[in-house]
Design a protein around this motif. Structure first.
Motif, PDB file in Angstrom:
ATOM      1  N   LEU A  73       0.839  -1.195   0.000  1.00 29.17           N
ATOM      2  CA  LEU A  73       0.000   0.000   0.000  1.00 29.17           C
ATOM      3  C   LEU A  73       0.876   1.248   0.000  1.00 29.17           C
ATOM      4  O   LEU A  73       2.081   1.187   0.215  1.00 29.17           O
ATOM      5  CB  LEU A  73      -0.914   0.000   1.227  1.00 29.17           C
ATOM      6  CG  LEU A  73      -1.817  -1.240   1.390  1.00 29.17           C
ATOM      7  CD1 LEU A  73      -2.609  -1.151   2.691  1.00 29.17           C
ATOM      8  CD2 LEU A  73      -2.746  -1.407   0.207  1.00 29.17           C
ATOM      9  N   ASN A  74       0.239   2.368  -0.242  1.00 29.48           N
ATOM     10  CA  ASN A  74       0.947   3.659  -0.385  1.00 29.48           C
ATOM     11  C   ASN A  74       1.867   3.660  -1.588  1.00 29.48           C
ATOM     12  O   ASN A  74       2.958   4.221  -1.556  1.00 29.48           O
ATOM     13  CB  ASN A  74       1.752   3.998   0.882  1.00 29.48           C
ATOM     14  CG  ASN A  74       0.871   4.408   2.036  1.00 29.48           C
ATOM     15  OD1 ASN A  74      -0.340   4.544   1.896  1.00 29.48           O
ATOM     16  ND2 ASN A  74       1.479   4.599   3.184  1.00 29.48           N
ATOM     17  N   ARG A  75       1.428   3.037  -2.665  1.00 28.70           N
ATOM     18  CA  ARG A  75       2.221   3.071  -3.889  1.00 28.70           C
ATOM     19  C   ARG A  75       2.085   4.426  -4.533  1.00 28.70           C
ATOM     20  O   ARG A  75       0.990   4.962  -4.676  1.00 28.70           O
ATOM     21  CB  ARG A  75       1.739   1.982  -4.858  1.00 28.70           C
ATOM     22  CG  ARG A  75       1.620   0.598  -4.249  1.00 28.70           C
ATOM     23  CD  ARG A  75       2.927   0.162  -3.634  1.00 28.70           C
ATOM     24  NE  ARG A  75       3.996   0.127  -4.603  1.00 28.70           N
ATOM     25  CZ  ARG A  75       4.283  -0.965  -5.327  1.00 28.70           C
ATOM     26  NH1 ARG A  75       3.618  -2.068  -5.166  1.00 28.70           N
ATOM     27  NH2 ARG A  75       5.265  -0.930  -6.195  1.00 28.70           N
ATOM     28  N   LYS A  76       3.198   4.989  -4.971  1.00 30.53           N
ATOM     29  CA  LYS A  76       3.184   6.299  -5.598  1.00 30.53           C
ATOM     30  C   LYS A  76       3.246   6.161  -7.111  1.00 30.53           C
ATOM     31  O   LYS A  76       4.029   5.385  -7.648  1.00 30.53           O
ATOM     32  CB  LYS A  76       4.368   7.139  -5.114  1.00 30.53           C
ATOM     33  CG  LYS A  76       4.391   7.336  -3.591  1.00 30.53           C
ATOM     34  CD  LYS A  76       3.160   8.064  -3.099  1.00 30.53           C
ATOM     35  CE  LYS A  76       3.238   8.306  -1.611  1.00 30.53           C
ATOM     36  NZ  LYS A  76       2.058   8.975  -1.070  1.00 30.53           N
ATOM     37  N   ALA A  77       2.410   6.925  -7.798  1.00 29.20           N
ATOM     38  CA  ALA A  77       2.438   6.918  -9.257  1.00 29.20           C
ATOM     39  C   ALA A  77       3.736   7.550  -9.742  1.00 29.20           C
ATOM     40  O   ALA A  77       4.230   8.510  -9.159  1.00 29.20           O
ATOM     41  CB  ALA A  77       1.244   7.681  -9.816  1.00 29.20           C
ATOM     42  N   THR A  78       4.293   7.010 -10.836  1.00 33.02           N
ATOM     43  CA  THR A  78       5.534   7.545 -11.365  1.00 33.02           C
ATOM     44  C   THR A  78       5.305   8.802 -12.199  1.00 33.02           C
ATOM     45  O   THR A  78       6.010   9.779 -12.079  1.00 33.02           O
ATOM     46  CB  THR A  78       6.241   6.492 -12.229  1.00 33.02           C
ATOM     47  OG1 THR A  78       5.320   5.980 -13.189  1.00 33.02           O
ATOM     48  CG2 THR A  78       6.747   5.367 -11.376  1.00 33.02           C
ATOM     49  N   ASP A  79       4.313   8.810 -13.041  1.00 31.70           N
ATOM     50  CA  ASP A  79       4.034   9.978 -13.874  1.00 31.70           C
ATOM     51  C   ASP A  79       2.534  10.217 -14.030  1.00 31.70           C
ATOM     52  O   ASP A  79       2.078  11.346 -14.090  1.00 31.70           O
ATOM     53  CB  ASP A  79       4.625   9.819 -15.282  1.00 31.70           C
ATOM     54  CG  ASP A  79       6.133   9.844 -15.278  1.00 31.70           C
ATOM     55  OD1 ASP A  79       6.695   8.805 -15.601  1.00 31.70           O
ATOM     56  OD2 ASP A  79       6.718  10.883 -14.948  1.00 31.70           O
ATOM     57  N   THR A  80       1.797   9.142 -14.135  1.00 22.99           N
ATOM     58  CA  THR A  80       0.412   9.254 -14.558  1.00 22.99           C
ATOM     59  C   THR A  80      -0.523   8.515 -13.623  1.00 22.99           C
ATOM     60  O   THR A  80      -0.187   7.451 -13.124  1.00 22.99           O
ATOM     61  CB  THR A  80       0.246   8.688 -15.981  1.00 22.99           C
ATOM     62  OG1 THR A  80       1.093   9.404 -16.862  1.00 22.99           O
ATOM     63  CG2 THR A  80      -1.177   8.798 -16.461  1.00 22.99           C
ATOM     64  N   LYS A  81      -1.656   9.081 -13.386  1.00 23.24           N
ATOM     65  CA  LYS A  81      -2.685   8.454 -12.568  1.00 23.24           C
ATOM     66  C   LYS A  81      -3.786   7.939 -13.476  1.00 23.24           C
ATOM     67  O   LYS A  81      -4.348   8.670 -14.278  1.00 23.24           O
ATOM     68  CB  LYS A  81      -3.259   9.466 -11.569  1.00 23.24           C
ATOM     69  CG  LYS A  81      -4.395   8.928 -10.710  1.00 23.24           C
ATOM     70  CD  LYS A  81      -3.899   7.931  -9.689  1.00 23.24           C
ATOM     71  CE  LYS A  81      -5.029   7.506  -8.744  1.00 23.24           C
ATOM     72  NZ  LYS A  81      -4.556   6.509  -7.771  1.00 23.24           N
ATOM     73  N   ILE A  82      -4.090   6.638 -13.365  1.00 27.71           N
ATOM     74  CA  ILE A  82      -5.103   6.026 -14.214  1.00 27.71           C
ATOM     75  C   ILE A  82      -6.230   5.515 -13.330  1.00 27.71           C
ATOM     76  O   ILE A  82      -5.986   4.851 -12.330  1.00 27.71           O
ATOM     77  CB  ILE A  82      -4.530   4.862 -15.033  1.00 27.71           C
ATOM     78  CG1 ILE A  82      -3.387   5.370 -15.917  1.00 27.71           C
ATOM     79  CG2 ILE A  82      -5.602   4.195 -15.869  1.00 27.71           C
ATOM     80  CD1 ILE A  82      -2.710   4.286 -16.695  1.00 27.71           C
ATOM     81  N   THR A  83      -7.458   5.826 -13.687  1.00 28.40           N
ATOM     82  CA  THR A  83      -8.610   5.308 -12.962  1.00 28.40           C
ATOM     83  C   THR A  83      -9.558   4.639 -13.929  1.00 28.40           C
ATOM     84  O   THR A  83      -9.700   5.067 -15.077  1.00 28.40           O
ATOM     85  CB  THR A  83      -9.355   6.439 -12.220  1.00 28.40           C
ATOM     86  OG1 THR A  83      -9.713   7.451 -13.173  1.00 28.40           O
ATOM     87  CG2 THR A  83      -8.464   7.055 -11.155  1.00 28.40           C
ATOM     88  N   LEU A  84     -10.212   3.578 -13.472  1.00 26.31           N
ATOM     89  CA  LEU A  84     -11.147   2.846 -14.315  1.00 26.31           C
ATOM     90  C   LEU A  84     -12.560   3.355 -14.100  1.00 26.31           C
ATOM     91  O   LEU A  84     -12.982   3.589 -12.972  1.00 26.31           O
ATOM     92  CB  LEU A  84     -11.089   1.354 -13.990  1.00 26.31           C
ATOM     93  CG  LEU A  84      -9.771   0.644 -14.323  1.00 26.31           C
ATOM     94  CD1 LEU A  84      -9.828  -0.780 -13.834  1.00 26.31           C
ATOM     95  CD2 LEU A  84      -9.519   0.682 -15.814  1.00 26.31           C
TER      96      LEU A  84
END
Length: 633
Positions: A73-84
């Motif tokens: 948990l608490n994974r950080k996005a590298t560049d982009t945030k994707i949501t479904l």
């Protein structure tokens, strides 16, 4: 989900929360309890905690009596945030953000490693619950040593039974004699477990690791033992001190090699070029899938950060948070992903069939698509993997495999940086190469490898670490560091490309033992091997600066005489500079940083002065005592 309030959970708590989940015939997988209350919101940055139950009770859980998984948990996005979108799981929306990976002030990572134990109890008379009761406990751990909370692990060919004093005993209690166990008792059991696991205080280890990150390869004490009590029993746990930042105890390159053989090269290339990789295993325990993901993170060492940024040991297809990472390495158990989910992967590694499949036509989920198409076969790469597989055949052990991949990766990065006029900071992980050797490196692979987010991030972090270490050294040790660097450059560790490398045969690991005899050329023969593929805990990270033993011959040459003289001068300087305990720790950190195993060099020298040898060996003993004293405070 219910929980009990425990005010002011300290930010430094090693296991800030415990989750209890079970399968409900009407609601599905549900997290029933969290202890303490509010800890999830305090330590975990999530909008919806509903997906946690699916991580704790993986697909196919009803078919296994025992299973354990790891999710982060608490994974950080590298560049982009994707949501479904909820109305169409095959559609995505992308919004660009920038987030930095942070370290807490006490040295631990903001990442939470959730180690989860699941148990299924079959009750054919219980028709209401389809004949099975499934419950799981997950410990939220703020460090990579989460495996210490399981005392023993007995693996059988088709099943795995856990004898765990903490989690297993609590899980059996939670089944109780009734399927409707009172919430009061559940909270009481979770509280007992939470208190016991947090009595294992490894803060001293994290502090030392942060202050002296390079001392561990030099430390003779490979494991630190600490105790706790649970149910009126004293429990002793062993914490390996040498784990790399990207390593957990279950990682093993040997496991990948024995499964995918020469196709391991495809996985290696995919990691270097930030392709989207999935490990698929269906009908097998989930812990096996997790182990493959952990092991893959070691293939591209010395690049660091893959574990926290890219690895998703187990991903339930109800949550696609892994899409937020560039070049993810994901473990899945749903066979649907192989044929119907090609839009999610560039390389699929089928654990059941030992296939490694390249997806030449990735679908529209390619926000983080890799840099171009697959890497074609190259003579140097093919020769490298052929030599590694020779090592597998001849019984080489885990440290040798890791050393081979480390050196091959380093060569690729050095050439790639030079070709693209990029600054490169490998610390002292450099490899001396002739112009001919450089020309034989796969230039396409090298160029792609140094143009990835992982490489750029690692370079920045590495430069910052070395700058901090250098600025903290007194003037005398600054010069000593320069002398060590010069020595390591002039007289690098001697290695051999032979699969029967002496060190590979003399290092124990993975349930097997190896013996070897060396000659003046550094080759050797031996037997013994990795067995199940899991290296012994005491040698898990000894490969960090692991090179073949230093061998000296009776023949005299000007270069050997020069090396011997410089070795004596350097050792004498070290012994005289080791005045205070702080000096000793700094010196051994420098030895690790510069990949100088002087003890091995000195012991293998036939002409090294005995008095100076004794002084240095006494210093090694003093160093070990200082480390143990710091850990016992």
């Amino acid at each position: 989900m219910t929980s009990t309030k425990v005010p002011d959970v300290p930010a430094s708590t090693m296991v800030p929360f415990i989750l209890f989940a079970e399968f409900d015939i009407h609601e599905g997988n549900v997290v029933k309890h969290c202890y303490p209350e509010g800890a999830l919101k305090q330590f975990v940055d999530m909008d919806d905690f509903g997906c946690l139950a699916d991580y704790m009770i993986p697909d196919g859980a009803q078919r296994l009596e025992f299973d354990h998984t790891t999710f982060m948990l608490n994974r950080k996005a590298t560049d982009t945030k994707i949501t479904l979108r909820e109305d169409d799981w095959e559609d995505v929306q992308a919004t660009y953000i920038k987030e930095e990976k942070k370290k807490d002030s006490d040295g631990s990572s903001s990442t939470i490693f959730c180690y989860n134990l699941m148990h299924t109890k079959t009750e054919k008379q219980n028709i209401e619950n389809r004949g099975s009761r499934i419950k799981a406990i997950a410990l939220g751990v703020r460090h990579q040593y989460f495996h210490v909370y399981k005392e023993q692990e007995q693996e059988q060919e088709q099943e795995q039974e856990q004898e765990q004093p903490f989690m297993w005993s609590t899980l059996l209690k939670l089944f109780g004699s009734s399927s409707d166990l009172s919430s009061v008792f559940v909270v009481q059991y979770l509280q007992e477990l939470w208190t016991s696991v947090n009595a294992i205080n490894i803060q001293q280890l994290l502090d030392l690791k942060r202050q002296y990150p390079f001392i561990w390869p030099c430390n003779g004490t490979q494991n630190w033992t600490c105790t706790s009590s649970f149910l009126d029993q004293n429990i002793s746990v062993s914490v390996p001190m040498n784990l790399l930042d990207d390593e957990v105890s279950e990682a093993s390159i040997d496991l990948i090699l024995r499964t995918f053989k020469e196709k391991t090269l495809t996985i290696f290339n995919a990691i270097l070029t930030e392709k989207r990789i999935m490990f698929l295993g269906y009908g097998i325990p989930t812990w096996i899938i997790c182990r493959f993901v952990f092991s893959a993170c070691l293939l591209a060492y010395p690049i660091k950060g893959l574990l926290e940024y890219n690895a998703y040991p187990y991903a339930n297809l109800g949550s696609f948070d892994f899409l937020n990472s560039r070049g993810y390495i994901v473990g899945v158990s749903n066979p649907f992903i192989k044929e119907k989910g090609k839009m999610y992967w560039d390389v699929l590694c089928d654990i059941n069939t030992a296939e490694v499949i390249n997806n030449d036509q990735p679908g529209r989920f390619s926000v983080f698509s890799s840099l171009g198409s697959g890497i074609p076969n190259h003579a140097t790469d093919n020769a490298f993997i052929a030599n590694v597989m020779k090592g597998v055949k001849e019984g080489a052990t885990e440290p040798w495999f890791r050393n081979q991949f480390q050196r091959h990766t380093t060569k690729i990065l050095q050439v790639g940086a030079e070709m693209n006029n990029l600054p490169i900071n490998l610390g002292n992980n450099t490899v001396n190469m002739t112009p001919k050797e450089k020309s034989q490196i796969n230039s396409l692979l090298a160029t792609k490898a140094v143009n990835t987010t992982a490489f750029t991030r690692w370079q920045a972090e590495n430069a910052k670490t070395l700058e901090i270490l250098s600025s903290s050294l007194p003037d005398a040790l600054q010069q000593l560091s320069a002398d060590m660097k010069a020595f390591s450059y002039k007289f690098p560790s001697k290695t051999t490309s032979s699969a029967t490398n002496t060190e590979a045969q003399s290092t124990s690991g993975g349930g097997g033992t190896g013996t070897g005899t060396g000659t003046g050329t550094g080759t050797g023969t031996g037997s013994g091997g990795p067995g199940s593929g899991q290296p012994a805990a005491s040698s898990l990270s000894s490969y960090f600066f692991s090179f073949a033993p230093f061998t000296y011959t009776n023949t005299s040459s000007s270069n050997e005489e020069k090396e011997q003289k410089d070795l004596i001068d350097l050792t004498l300087l070290i012994v005289t500079q080791a005045v205070t305990d702080e000096n000793v720790l700094q010196i051994f950190s420098l030895l690790g940083q510069h990949q100088l195993y002087l003890k091995e060099r000195i012991l293998r020298s036939w002409t090294f002065p005995e008095a100076l040898k004794k002084s240095f060996l006494d210093l090694v003993e003093r160093f070990t005592c200082i480390v143990n004293k710091n850990l016992s405070h």
